[in-house]
Design an enzyme around this catalytic site. Structure first.
Site, PDB file in Angstrom:
ATOM      1  N   GLU A 432       0.795  -1.222   0.000  1.00  0.00           N
ATOM      2  CA  GLU A 432       0.000   0.000   0.000  1.00  0.00           C
ATOM      3  C   GLU A 432       0.831   1.276   0.000  1.00  0.00           C
ATOM      4  O   GLU A 432       0.802   2.051   0.947  1.00  0.00           O
ATOM      5  CB  GLU A 432      -0.965  -0.023   1.177  1.00  0.00           C
ATOM      6  CG  GLU A 432      -1.948  -1.149   1.001  1.00  0.00           C
ATOM      7  CD  GLU A 432      -3.043  -1.190   2.049  1.00  0.00           C
ATOM      8  OE1 GLU A 432      -2.735  -1.030   3.229  1.00  0.00           O
ATOM      9  OE2 GLU A 432      -4.197  -1.386   1.661  1.00  0.00           O
ATOM     10  N   GLU A 504      -4.352 -10.357   0.570  1.00  0.00           N
ATOM     11  CA  GLU A 504      -5.130 -10.231   1.810  1.00  0.00           C
ATOM     12  C   GLU A 504      -6.569 -10.553   1.458  1.00  0.00           C
ATOM     13  O   GLU A 504      -7.085 -10.078   0.448  1.00  0.00           O
ATOM     14  CB  GLU A 504      -5.070  -8.803   2.370  1.00  0.00           C
ATOM     15  CG  GLU A 504      -3.706  -8.420   2.867  1.00  0.00           C
ATOM     16  CD  GLU A 504      -3.618  -6.966   3.342  1.00  0.00           C
ATOM     17  OE1 GLU A 504      -4.645  -6.384   3.739  1.00  0.00           O
ATOM     18  OE2 GLU A 504      -2.508  -6.420   3.300  1.00  0.00           O
TER      19      GLU A 504
END
Ligand code: IPT
Length: 986
Positions: A432, A504
């Site tokens: 991220e 994820e």
């Protein structure tokens, strides 16, 4: 103290450090460690609020009186200094790169160490495995160097700076540095020397860095173990040996920096059978030992192959985290994690979002886990600055030229440290941080440096407008929390595709996750879907001792009064902070069981067993225990030990199944481990399948006819029905019973209620806003008409009513027909009409308050774990006996819990209930309001009653705390429904 501000200069990352190298501890010729671990309790420590207030503690004559003692490794926040803080995305300091706050907490460390005359003759290195966030080092008052990058090692050559006898090591650690902008991982922010510090003694000439590669020729069934020496001090004579256990396979001198060993019929490494050879790299005075797993990783036709075979990653995201020590984890802690993971069939770990402890990859290679090894990079907070966005500022650092070196450095450090670990199959550029030129460059470096592995990075999907991205170096299409629809859409698109991975998914926060099986179906359906990594392995919290009631206190974001914080968003693991398994771990375990069964031919009793393993035949791995039960009573059981099915294939077995079973007849196959493995024991349960052998049919609920006739009386408020043993009152305004008394004893402690609400789970965090808007948490009943009559001693009540909250129109209109006989049995049949403009309902049912002493519970339904319509992978149908407190799942942040799905009948204390169709129930000593109001489990106060909810249905739990919305099939959103129950009191 005045320091050179390396910590606010992203172009100065390390001063005086050695070149990166792979992780090892050098050995002497007797294979004893040529190293001393400096960790221990004898470090002196001073804590200061900023750099300016730090005294010149590194100097030899500094008066250390005021210094305390501190154990290393440690995080100073866990030892009473500074402030605990958990923040996810938002930076804990103003966003002004590369600057950090002037009030920058500092830890000054002093350690004395002795050097013998023999050691003094050697080269001496100081090896820091991890220091958060940056640090300055002095020896005997002289500056040695500086380094930053919390989760990667830094090494200093201190030869010439030490002396025989006592030496003074001084380390100043700063809480923040320009690198902190790249360490915005979702975790408690911790500081200090949090990993081991080693003092290495090495001969003048030694090997510093090497690379091992293991190409395999599958046709010829041979492999090559290739060793390349990348860097050496001096020009030592180097020989290599390759061992297979105690057998020396070969020995050769390194020439031109290279050595190579052919291995005929190699035993290949994989996570199921992690076989390793031993490589010894020898120089005249030193030995480096490297375990070598021979394996290949590549992609063919969009499928990830290990050793030329397709694999599925059944993974978890793992932080180094402990409620007692913060970011400090010992090998024992890690082994504990790995053991539970293995026991739960987990085969892969993503080291989110930084290199985990340097020996973790060794353990993964040794015990068999595939790894996504991630670099120490996350700059998520750049997206949440004022005016920020994922399309714009998110990629700030990966675009900014001044951070280019830092990004490359972090990626290089992670790859170079772990490159000889066979467990690592993907490198990851970080998490991220958006996408941009710095990441592209780092990615190209990785592919060039190590072409033997695949490269992963998820945040490539985010980049500022105008950047034409090059993602050619990324080998897999990585997503997080993609919905099942998005995944179907990816595979529906024509054309060549990269393998798909969910780095994820299945966000395991609180009561959940509820969507596992839907994803598993897709993982097995699409060859190109190589698997996923549950977010995340463990809840992060800090242990704060015991509360007055004796319960352990685990704290999460906000509990230390910090700002900003993200509450309990760090409590999203498959295990509690102290590693007790969550129900979700059991769910994940059975979803990824090694065998899946299908009842192929009910009549002939043919069952097909699919081997879901990638490498092992089930022959040597699994035996089955089967049992056939009818209403919980064992009819038959047996073992099946002779099984044979190659990986990804199947075998059929035949069992004699009862021809005409009665109701609730089930076959359960439980898979057990045949032999001991490195981390698991013989007889370990690996998972199960269960099949209903009887048909599902509606049960006709009938009142028993015998019983002393009831008399019916009426007041403006109630209908009263009585005989010598029964005295019931039905509230005309409540549409349910206000009093239930049998044989002179009160069966309930409060009126029976119609109920649609549940204490919001973490996964309800979004939908609960709509539920509250709809008033589900505060709805009341309005009765329009209520009639009662008595016929042959049985009372029949019909009631029309609705449910609505103050200032809001009714969301449910209901018609209930109640029948009550002289035995006190109550049958209710209710028809509901839902206003479909309202959100789906949490649940619908009747809630009873039973006297506190009614603790014993028996149920026929899904157990023993809590179960919901979308969360019952770990549960099976049986008759379970338990007690009320055992039904409570003690989530650290209290919430709806402990429900049991698909029940046919239950008994709680004196209350028996059965349904015409399976229903859900829960029994708890806590009210829904209490579970919602309290922030920690240790604050919960029992209500003094046993609260039993019998539900027509309850909506699923899903994983919407971070994942997609609850799938439509798990919502209670029918526009009309019919429900029948029978209640009896003893
Ligand atoms: C995403 C992060 O990668 C992870 O670190 C963690 O924060 C997790 O999800 C949530 O618990 S962030 C999310 C906003 C997609």
């Amino acid at each position: 103290m005045i320091l050179e501000k390396f910590y606010e200069n992203p172009e100065i990352l390390h001063v005086g450090t050695e070149e990166n190298r792979c992780y090892y501890v050098p050995l002497d010729v007797q294979e004893k460690e040529n190293a001393r671990n400096l960790s221990g309790i004898d470090w002196k420590f001073g804590y200061y609020p900023n750099v300016e207030s730090v005294p010149e503690f590194y100097k030899k004559d500094f008066d250390e009186e005021a210094f305390g003692r501190l154990e290393v490794p440690s995080c100073w926040q866990m030892l009473g200094f500074d402030q605990k803080q958990y923040t996810n995305i938002r930076y804990p300091f103003p966003f002004d790169p590369p600057f950090v706050p002037d009030e920058n907490p500092c830890g000054a460390y002093i350690k004395y160490f002795d050097i013998s005359a023999a050691e003094a003759k050697k080269e001496q290195y100081l090896y820091f495995e991890g220091v958060d966030s940056c640090f300055y080092v002095w020896i005997n008052g002289k500056f040695v160097g500086y380094s930053q990058v919390s989760h990667s090692p830094s090494e200093f050559n201190i030869t010439g700076k030490t002396k025989t006898g006592m030496n003074k090591l001084a380390v100043l650690v700063l809480k923040w540095c320009d690198g902190s902008y790249l360490e915005d991982q979702d975790k408690f922010r911790m500081s200090g020397i949090f990993r081991d510090v080693h003092l290495l003694f090495r001969p003048a000439e030694h090997v510093r860095d090497y690379t091992v590669a293991t190409p395999v020729d599958f046709e010829k069934n041979r492999a090559e173990v290739e060793v390349r020496i990348n860097e050496a001090a001096g020009n030592p004579r180097i020989t290599c040996e390759l061992w297979d256990k105690d057998n020396l396979l070969g020995e050769c001198a390194v020439e031109d920096g290279k050595a190579s060993f052919p291995v005929e019929a190699p035993v290949l490494w994989n996570a199921e059978e992690p076989y390793q050879y031993i490589l010894k790299i020898k120089t005249p005075e030193e030995i480096l030992i490297q375990r070598v797993g021979i394996r290949t990783v590549n992609i063919k036709d969009g499928v990830v192959l290990i050793n030329n075979r397709p694999v599925k990653f059944k993974g978890v995201n793992r932080h180094d985290s402990s409620p007692y020590t913060g970011a400090v984890v010992s090998r024992m802690d890690a082994m504990f994690d790995l053991r539970i993971m293995k026991e739960a069939n987990i085969n892969a770990i993503r080291t989110s979002h930084y290199p985990n402890a340097p020996w973790l990859p060794e353990l993964c290679s040794e015990y068999g886990f595939y790894m996504i090894a991630e670099a120490d990079i996350e700059s998520h907070g750049a997206a949440t600055i004022y005016g920020g966005s994922t399309e714009g500022t998110f990629s700030y650092f990966v675009q900014d030229p001044s951070y280019k070196m830092a990004i490359l450095d972090r990626v290089q450090r992670s790859v170079i440290r772990d490159k000889n670990q066979c467990g690592v199959i993907f490198w990851s550029l970080g998490n991220e941080s958006g996408f941009g030129t710095n990441m592209e460059e780092a990615g190209r470096w990785v592919k060039n440096y190590d072409p033997t592995r695949l490269l992963h990075y998820e945040s490539v999907h985010f980049q500022p407008e105008g950047h034409e991205k090059d993602e050619s170096m990324l080998d897999v299409e990585s997503h997080m929390y993609a919905s099942t629809q998005q995944i179907d859409a990816y595979f529906a698109e024509p054309g060549e595709k990269k393998p798909f991975v969910q780095c994820e998914f299945i966000h395991a926060m609180g009561n959940g996750p509820g969507d596992i099986e839907d994803y598993m179906q897709q993982i097995y359906r699409y060859d190109g879907f190589c698997g996923g990594f549950v977010w995340e392995w463990c809840d992060h919290a800090t242990y704060e001792g015991r509360a007055e009631n004796g319960k352990e206190m685990f704290h999460y974001g906000g509990d230390a009064g910090e700002f900003p914080h993200d509450g309990n968003f760090c409590m999203d693991g498959l295990v509690f902070p102290d590693r007790r398994p969550h129900e979700g771990l059991y769910e994940w375990k059975n979803a990824i069981r090694p065998v899946r069964a299908e009842l192929l031919d009910r009549k002939k009793g043919v069952i097909r067993l699919y081997n879901k393993l990638d490498f092992r035949n089930i022959k040597d791995y699994i035996y089955i225990h089967y049992e056939i039960k009818e209403e919980g009573i064992l009819l038959e059981e047996g073992m099946i030990e002779d099984l044979e099915a190659a990986p990804h294939s199947f075998t059929d077995i035949t069992l004699k199944l009862p021809g005409k079973p009665k109701d609730h007849c089930y076959l359960k196959l439980t898979y057990y481990q045949k032999a001991k493995d490195k981390l698991t024991q013989i007889g370990h349960e690996l998972g199960f399948d269960q099949f209903a052998l009887s048909e599902d049919k509606d049960v006709r609920l009938t009142l028993q006819k015998n019983g002393e006739p009831l008399t019916l009386t009426e007041t403006p408020e109630v209908f009263r029905m009585e005989n010598s043993s029964v005295c019931y009152e039905f509230g005309k305004k409540q549409g349910s019973f206000l009093k239930l008394e049998k044989n002179g004893k009160a069966c309930i402690t409060a009126p029976v209620e119609w109920n649609v609400y549940r204490a919001p789970t973490d996964n309800d965090r979004n939908i609960v806003l709509s539920w509250k808007e709809a008033g589900y948490d505060r709805s009341v009943v309005k009765v329009y008409g209520c009639e009662a009559r008595v016929k042959q001693g049985t009372v029949a009540i019909t009631c029309d009513f609705s449910m609505a909250a103050v200032y809001i129109q009714p969301f449910l209109r209901l018609h209930a027909v109640w029948s009550i006989n002289g035995e006190g049995e109550i049958k209710v049949a209710v028809d509901g009409k839902r206003d479909t403009s309202f959100p789906f309902l949490p649940r619908f049912g009747l809630k009873f308050h039973l006297p506190q002493e009614e603790q014993e519970v028996t149920y026929l339904g899904y157990g023993p774990h809590e179960s919901y319509c979308d969360k019952h992978q770990a549960s099976y149908v049986d008759v379970f006996h338990t007690i009320v407190p055992q039904l409570h799942v003690d989530y650290v942040r209290p919430q709806e819990n402990g429900s049991h799905y698909n029940c046919s009948s239950i008994q709680v204390g004196g209350l028996q209930a059965s349904g015409s169709r399976p229903f859900s129930f829960s029994a708890s000593e806590y009210t829904i309001q209490e579970l919602e109001a309290k922030h920690h489990n240790y604050e919960l106060e029992p209500s003094g009653s046993v609260i039993v909810c019998t539900d027509y249905k309850q909506s699923g739990v899903g994983s919407n705390s971070c994942g997609p919305e609850l799938l439509p099939q798990y919502r209670l959103d029918e526009d009309q429904f019919h429900w029948e129950m029978l209640y009896r009191f003893e």
